[in-house]
Each structure stands twice: as C-alpha cells, then as structure tokens.
Design a protein around this motif. Structure first.
Motif, PDB file in Angstrom:
ATOM      1  N   ASN A  24     -16.581 -41.835  -6.195  1.00  0.00           N
ATOM      2  CA  ASN A  24     -17.146 -39.870  -6.052  1.00  0.00           C
ATOM      3  C   ASN A  24     -18.550 -40.218  -5.974  1.00  0.00           C
ATOM      4  N   LEU A  25     -19.279 -41.093  -6.212  1.00  0.00           N
ATOM      5  CA  LEU A  25     -20.944 -40.959  -5.713  1.00  0.00           C
ATOM      6  C   LEU A  25     -21.088 -40.821  -4.130  1.00  0.00           C
ATOM      7  N   LYS A  26     -20.013 -41.475  -3.357  1.00  0.00           N
ATOM      8  CA  LYS A  26     -20.564 -41.482  -1.520  1.00  0.00           C
ATOM      9  C   LYS A  26     -19.509 -40.236  -1.480  1.00  0.00           C
ATOM     10  N   ALA A  27     -18.703 -39.328  -3.303  1.00  0.00           N
ATOM     11  CA  ALA A  27     -18.322 -38.423  -2.363  1.00  0.00           C
ATOM     12  C   ALA A  27     -19.103 -36.633  -2.837  1.00  0.00           C
ATOM     13  N   LEU A  28     -19.711 -37.388  -3.709  1.00  0.00           N
ATOM     14  CA  LEU A  28     -21.697 -36.314  -3.405  1.00  0.00           C
ATOM     15  C   LEU A  28     -22.543 -36.531  -2.567  1.00  0.00           C
ATOM     16  N   GLU A  29     -22.637 -37.774  -1.849  1.00  0.00           N
ATOM     17  CA  GLU A  29     -23.328 -38.303  -1.043  1.00  0.00           C
ATOM     18  C   GLU A  29     -22.967 -37.305   0.267  1.00  0.00           C
ATOM     19  N   LYS A  30     -22.153 -37.171   0.236  1.00  0.00           N
ATOM     20  CA  LYS A  30     -21.140 -36.969   1.704  1.00  0.00           C
ATOM     21  C   LYS A  30     -21.589 -35.808   2.078  1.00  0.00           C
ATOM     22  N   GLY A  31     -21.550 -34.430   0.177  1.00  0.00           N
ATOM     23  CA  GLY A  31     -21.759 -33.041   0.350  1.00  0.00           C
ATOM     24  C   GLY A  31     -22.992 -32.976   0.437  1.00  0.00           C
ATOM     25  N   PHE A  32     -23.811 -33.081  -0.049  1.00  0.00           N
ATOM     26  CA  PHE A  32     -24.946 -33.497   0.155  1.00  0.00           C
ATOM     27  C   PHE A  32     -25.598 -33.374   1.835  1.00  0.00           C
ATOM     28  N   ALA A  74     -12.451 -34.038  -2.944  1.00  0.00           N
ATOM     29  CA  ALA A  74     -13.108 -32.998  -1.923  1.00  0.00           C
ATOM     30  C   ALA A  74     -14.164 -32.238  -2.958  1.00  0.00           C
ATOM     31  N   ASN A  75     -13.903 -31.857  -4.325  1.00  0.00           N
ATOM     32  CA  ASN A  75     -14.232 -31.202  -5.205  1.00  0.00           C
ATOM     33  C   ASN A  75     -15.718 -31.499  -5.474  1.00  0.00           C
ATOM     34  N   VAL A  76     -15.611 -33.016  -5.318  1.00  0.00           N
ATOM     35  CA  VAL A  76     -17.092 -33.873  -5.543  1.00  0.00           C
ATOM     36  C   VAL A  76     -17.705 -33.671  -4.368  1.00  0.00           C
ATOM     37  N   VAL A  77     -17.256 -33.358  -2.649  1.00  0.00           N
ATOM     38  CA  VAL A  77     -18.415 -33.469  -1.345  1.00  0.00           C
ATOM     39  C   VAL A  77     -18.280 -32.189  -2.346  1.00  0.00           C
ATOM     40  N   MET A  78     -18.211 -31.334  -2.689  1.00  0.00           N
ATOM     41  CA  MET A  78     -18.112 -29.812  -2.371  1.00  0.00           C
ATOM     42  C   MET A  78     -18.895 -29.610  -3.791  1.00  0.00           C
ATOM     43  N   LEU A  79     -18.990 -30.165  -4.566  1.00  0.00           N
ATOM     44  CA  LEU A  79     -20.160 -30.074  -5.591  1.00  0.00           C
ATOM     45  C   LEU A  79     -21.956 -30.426  -4.757  1.00  0.00           C
ATOM     46  N   GLY A  80     -21.322 -31.913  -4.296  1.00  0.00           N
ATOM     47  CA  GLY A  80     -23.280 -32.455  -3.141  1.00  0.00           C
ATOM     48  C   GLY A  80     -23.600 -31.277  -2.946  1.00  0.00           C
ATOM     49  N   ALA A  81     -22.651 -30.366  -1.784  1.00  0.00           N
ATOM     50  CA  ALA A  81     -22.659 -29.561  -0.517  1.00  0.00           C
ATOM     51  C   ALA A  81     -23.617 -27.892  -1.566  1.00  0.00           C
ATOM     52  N   LEU A  82     -23.001 -27.724  -3.164  1.00  0.00           N
ATOM     53  CA  LEU A  82     -23.610 -26.527  -3.639  1.00  0.00           C
ATOM     54  C   LEU A  82     -24.921 -26.791  -3.950  1.00  0.00           C
ATOM     55  N   LEU A  94     -23.169 -32.669   4.160  1.00  0.00           N
ATOM     56  CA  LEU A  94     -22.620 -31.509   4.769  1.00  0.00           C
ATOM     57  C   LEU A  94     -23.160 -30.452   4.265  1.00  0.00           C
ATOM     58  N   GLY A  95     -23.790 -30.285   3.008  1.00  0.00           N
ATOM     59  CA  GLY A  95     -24.506 -28.990   2.958  1.00  0.00           C
ATOM     60  C   GLY A  95     -26.036 -29.032   3.645  1.00  0.00           C
ATOM     61  N   LYS A  96     -26.496 -30.168   3.653  1.00  0.00           N
ATOM     62  CA  LYS A  96     -28.181 -30.198   4.286  1.00  0.00           C
ATOM     63  C   LYS A  96     -27.661 -29.481   5.969  1.00  0.00           C
ATOM     64  N   LYS A  97     -26.636 -30.207   6.945  1.00  0.00           N
ATOM     65  CA  LYS A  97     -25.672 -29.547   7.911  1.00  0.00           C
ATOM     66  C   LYS A  97     -25.800 -28.533   8.041  1.00  0.00           C
ATOM     67  N   ALA A  98     -24.799 -27.777   7.176  1.00  0.00           N
ATOM     68  CA  ALA A  98     -24.372 -25.917   6.838  1.00  0.00           C
ATOM     69  C   ALA A  98     -25.548 -25.531   6.711  1.00  0.00           C
ATOM     70  N   LYS A  99     -27.196 -25.911   5.951  1.00  0.00           N
ATOM     71  CA  LYS A  99     -28.165 -24.858   6.288  1.00  0.00           C
ATOM     72  C   LYS A  99     -28.397 -24.236   7.791  1.00  0.00           C
ATOM     73  N   GLY A 100     -28.208 -25.226   9.003  1.00  0.00           N
ATOM     74  CA  GLY A 100     -28.800 -25.368  10.091  1.00  0.00           C
ATOM     75  C   GLY A 100     -27.638 -23.909  11.109  1.00  0.00           C
ATOM     76  N   GLU A 101     -26.059 -23.972   9.910  1.00  0.00           N
ATOM     77  CA  GLU A 101     -24.744 -23.583  10.847  1.00  0.00           C
ATOM     78  C   GLU A 101     -24.476 -22.529  10.045  1.00  0.00           C
ATOM     79  N   VAL A 102     -25.461 -21.838   9.374  1.00  0.00           N
ATOM     80  CA  VAL A 102     -25.041 -20.347   8.516  1.00  0.00           C
ATOM     81  C   VAL A 102     -24.002 -19.197   9.306  1.00  0.00           C
TER      82      VAL A 102
END
Length: 183
Positions: A164-172, A128-136, A174-182
C-alpha cells in the motif's frame, strides 16, 4: 477551511477505505476535523459505492457534503451519477481505464489517473484506491504526504503495508505527472 470530497465507484474497489484513510489523515495528523459518510448499493461487491469526506477546521461544521469540491470517480456509473454535482471551478479526478466514455466539461479541472492499471503493475488490483489517494494528495494538498502515509500504514493489515505504501508513492508520481496534463 472546508473541503468536501466524494469517492465513488463500485463495491470491491476500496471506496469506503479510501475515505476512512483520508479522514484519519486529516483528523489525527493535520489537527483538522473530518466527517465521513458512506453509501453502498444493495449488491455490495460490484454495486454502486460512495464515500464522502468533509474536512474542516471547525469542530461544529456541518458533516455532510453541500458543495462538492472534488469528485474521485473510479467507475463509469460513478462518473455519470455524480459529475453534475461539481460546480464550475471544481475538480474531477478519474480513472480513465474504468471508463467507456470520458467527461466533456470545460468548466472544471479534470485529471486522469490510471489507478487500476498502476495497481495491476504493482501486482494487486486492490490497491487502486490507495494509488488514487496518492494522486489526490499530490494534486490537491488536501492533507500532507506524511499524514496520508501514516494513515495508510495504520489502516491496512500489516502484511499489506509495504504494498500500500508503494501504491501511495505511485499515486504521488501519477499526480505529479497529471499536473502537467490537465484535460
């Protein structure tokens, strides 16, 4: 350039590792300076955990957080303890699945990233921490995607690099999706 970040949650969520990875990405691959400090509650696993990272282009910059730019909250206690440290115009990124109540501020930018849920879907909650890093990285561009990928691959055990690299990509994603849902 100076960015001040705080990762906060509880022991066992990889809060410290997230800060180390981000600092490594900035210092080794972005030609910046990174200062990382951490605090762990006396309970260790399950207790309060905090990690701060200051990224700067000045080698003589002050190594402690003075004016928090980004708070990454991965537990309700962390959110409650540190949201007041964010001045108007700053950024909060939080895991809604780890909260019993959600932040109510209209003077900061708020992003919801379901990192724990995503980690479970990937088969292991410890990423989960690496997912969050990707989103960040996706949301803020604090370091490049290539830099964070290299730092993740160098910071985890070899048998966990692929996960962990898959988790990072998932974070990317989720971050892209979140940009549209501020919020």
């Amino acid at each position: 350039m100076r960015k001040e970040l705080r990762f906060a949650g509880f022991g066992g969520q990889g809060i410290q590792l997230a800060g180390i990875i981000l600092g490594r990405a900035a210092a080794l691959y972005e030609d910046l300076y990174a200062f990382q400090t951490q605090s762990i509650g006396p309970e260790a696993r399950g207790g309060k955990s905090r990690c701060e990272v200051v990224i700067s282009d000045n080698p003589r910059d002050y190594p402690k957080v003075r004016n928090l730019d980004i708070l990454i909250a991965m537990s309700q206690e962390a959110l409650d303890s540190y949201i007041s440290d964010l001045d108007s115009g700053k950024i909060l990124i939080y895991d809604p699945d780890m909260m019993t109540k959600h932040p109510e501020r209209d003077d900061i930018t708020i992003y919801k990233i379901p990192a724990t849920k995503a980690a479970y879907e990937l088969g292991n909650r410890i990423v989960a921490n690496v997912v969050m890093l990707g989103a960040l990285v996706e949301l803020t561009g604090v370091v490049s995607k290539d830099s964070i990928k290299k730092a993740v691959a160098e910071s985890v055990k070899e048998k966990f690099i692929e996960l962990n690299l898959k988790a990072l990509e998932k974070g990317f994603e989720l971050g892209k999706k979140a940009k549209g849902e501020v919020c």
